[in-house]
Design an enzyme around this catalytic site. Structure first.
Site, mmCIF file in Angstrom:
data_model
loop_
_atom_site.group_PDB
_atom_site.id
_atom_site.type_symbol
_atom_site.label_atom_id
_atom_site.label_comp_id
_atom_site.label_asym_id
_atom_site.label_seq_id
_atom_site.Cartn_x
_atom_site.Cartn_y
_atom_site.Cartn_z
ATOM 1 N N HIS A 146 -16.556 56.323 -56.109
ATOM 2 C CA HIS A 146 -16.112 57.224 -55.299
ATOM 3 C C HIS A 146 -15.559 56.550 -53.842
ATOM 4 O O HIS A 146 -14.328 56.290 -53.581
ATOM 5 C CB HIS A 146 -15.980 58.606 -54.763
ATOM 6 C CG HIS A 146 -15.354 59.534 -54.091
ATOM 7 N ND1 HIS A 146 -14.017 60.003 -54.384
ATOM 8 C CD2 HIS A 146 -15.844 60.346 -53.079
ATOM 9 C CE1 HIS A 146 -13.262 60.411 -53.284
ATOM 10 N NE2 HIS A 146 -14.424 60.417 -52.063
ATOM 11 N N HIS A 192 -17.716 58.280 -45.351
ATOM 12 C CA HIS A 192 -17.078 59.987 -44.948
ATOM 13 C C HIS A 192 -17.535 61.012 -46.186
ATOM 14 O O HIS A 192 -17.006 61.749 -45.354
ATOM 15 C CB HIS A 192 -15.436 59.494 -45.800
ATOM 16 C CG HIS A 192 -15.126 59.548 -47.222
ATOM 17 N ND1 HIS A 192 -14.878 59.119 -47.884
ATOM 18 C CD2 HIS A 192 -15.652 61.086 -47.917
ATOM 19 C CE1 HIS A 192 -15.228 59.064 -49.194
ATOM 20 N NE2 HIS A 192 -14.541 60.103 -49.020
ATOM 21 N N ASP A 193 -18.943 60.597 -46.336
ATOM 22 C CA ASP A 193 -18.718 61.352 -46.720
ATOM 23 C C ASP A 193 -20.426 61.725 -47.057
ATOM 24 O O ASP A 193 -21.374 62.900 -47.262
ATOM 25 C CB ASP A 193 -18.740 62.316 -48.850
ATOM 26 C CG ASP A 193 -17.832 62.324 -49.409
ATOM 27 O OD1 ASP A 193 -16.676 63.249 -48.868
ATOM 28 O OD2 ASP A 193 -17.018 62.102 -50.068
ATOM 29 N N GLU A 240 -21.243 65.366 -44.687
ATOM 30 C CA GLU A 240 -21.045 66.293 -45.894
ATOM 31 C C GLU A 240 -22.286 66.914 -47.083
ATOM 32 O O GLU A 240 -23.021 67.646 -47.113
ATOM 33 C CB GLU A 240 -19.517 66.459 -46.207
ATOM 34 C CG GLU A 240 -19.070 67.864 -46.038
ATOM 35 C CD GLU A 240 -18.341 68.198 -46.675
ATOM 36 O OE1 GLU A 240 -17.223 67.884 -45.657
ATOM 37 O OE2 GLU A 240 -17.331 68.354 -48.111
ATOM 38 N N ASP A 241 -22.733 65.923 -47.321
ATOM 39 C CA ASP A 241 -23.726 65.561 -48.750
ATOM 40 C C ASP A 241 -24.792 64.975 -49.178
ATOM 41 O O ASP A 241 -25.334 65.761 -50.013
ATOM 42 C CB ASP A 241 -22.683 65.001 -50.213
ATOM 43 C CG ASP A 241 -20.595 65.152 -50.651
ATOM 44 O OD1 ASP A 241 -20.937 67.132 -49.448
ATOM 45 O OD2 ASP A 241 -20.087 64.993 -50.455
ATOM 46 N N ASP A 265 -9.257 59.693 -50.354
ATOM 47 C CA ASP A 265 -9.528 60.961 -50.741
ATOM 48 C C ASP A 265 -9.186 61.354 -51.928
ATOM 49 O O ASP A 265 -9.977 61.633 -53.365
ATOM 50 C CB ASP A 265 -10.565 61.711 -49.747
ATOM 51 C CG ASP A 265 -11.857 62.478 -49.742
ATOM 52 O OD1 ASP A 265 -12.355 62.232 -51.160
ATOM 53 O OD2 ASP A 265 -12.009 63.516 -49.825
#
Ligand code: ZN
Length: 187
Positions: A37, A63-64, A67-68, A124
């Site tokens: 992704h 970018h994630d 957050e993750d 995204d």
């Protein structure tokens, strides 16, 4: 043109993201490694959007991570600098908030984001809308898929005005995804 230093940072970001997301898979039924992704989002920026700004491309790979994964802001700042960290922060939801609130805030915050953050969010959403319709997550009803597309459209409404090519690409993917979901519904 990318300098040697830029390319070094780009590869470092890719390695960092692959490492941090190594145990995570995409929600789609093909359960691709999560890093696919991140690569697709970055590729959309590079090819469709013709984005050549290095901090934006590096932040797209990352970018994630906040957050993750267990990546920290300090780590990102040390490895990739304050500019990249600032962009990643902008595209990170506050996970302390309930999901419905986070989704509503994405719509409200979209028009106030920097250009870099808007570009990443656009790419995204393109990838997520494509995945939800073409590679639906296990257990998602038709209604839930439609609702996801509607929400993504509302977020993107607030992101417009930064990159015409990416925006039209989003519109095309959204339209095609809606048609596909309609076809799936009526046999
Ligand atoms: Zn993402």
């Amino acid at each position: 043109m990318f300098s040697e230093q830029d390319f070094g940072m780009f590869v470092r970001a890719l390695t960092f993201a692959a490492d941090k997301h190594q145990n995570q898979r995409r929600k789609g039924h093909d359960r691709l490694p999560y890093v696919n992704h991140l690569i697709r989002v970055t590729d959309l920026l590079w090819r469709e959007g013709e984005v050549r700004d290095v901090p934006t491309l590096v932040a797209a790979l990352l970018h994630d991570t906040l957050e993750d994964t267990d990546a920290t802001a300090d780590e990102l700042e040390t490895l990739f600098g304050a500019a990249v960290l600032a962009i990643v922060r902008e595209v990170t939801d506050d996970k302390m908030l309930p999901k419905a609130t986070r989704k509503q805030l994405q719509i409200e915050h979209a028009p106030h984001l920097s250009t870099a953050a808007r570009l990443i969010k656009l790419a995204d959403k393109i990838d997520n809308v494509y995945d939800v319709s073409h590679n639906s997550p296990e257990g998602w009803s038709h209604e839930r898929q439609i609702a996801y597309l509607d929400w993504a459209e509302a977020v993107v409404a607030g992101l417009r005005g930064v990159n015409r090519a990416l925006e039209s690409h989003f519109d095309a993917v959204l339209c095609e995804s809606r048609e596909l979901l309609l076809k799936k519904k009526s046999p």
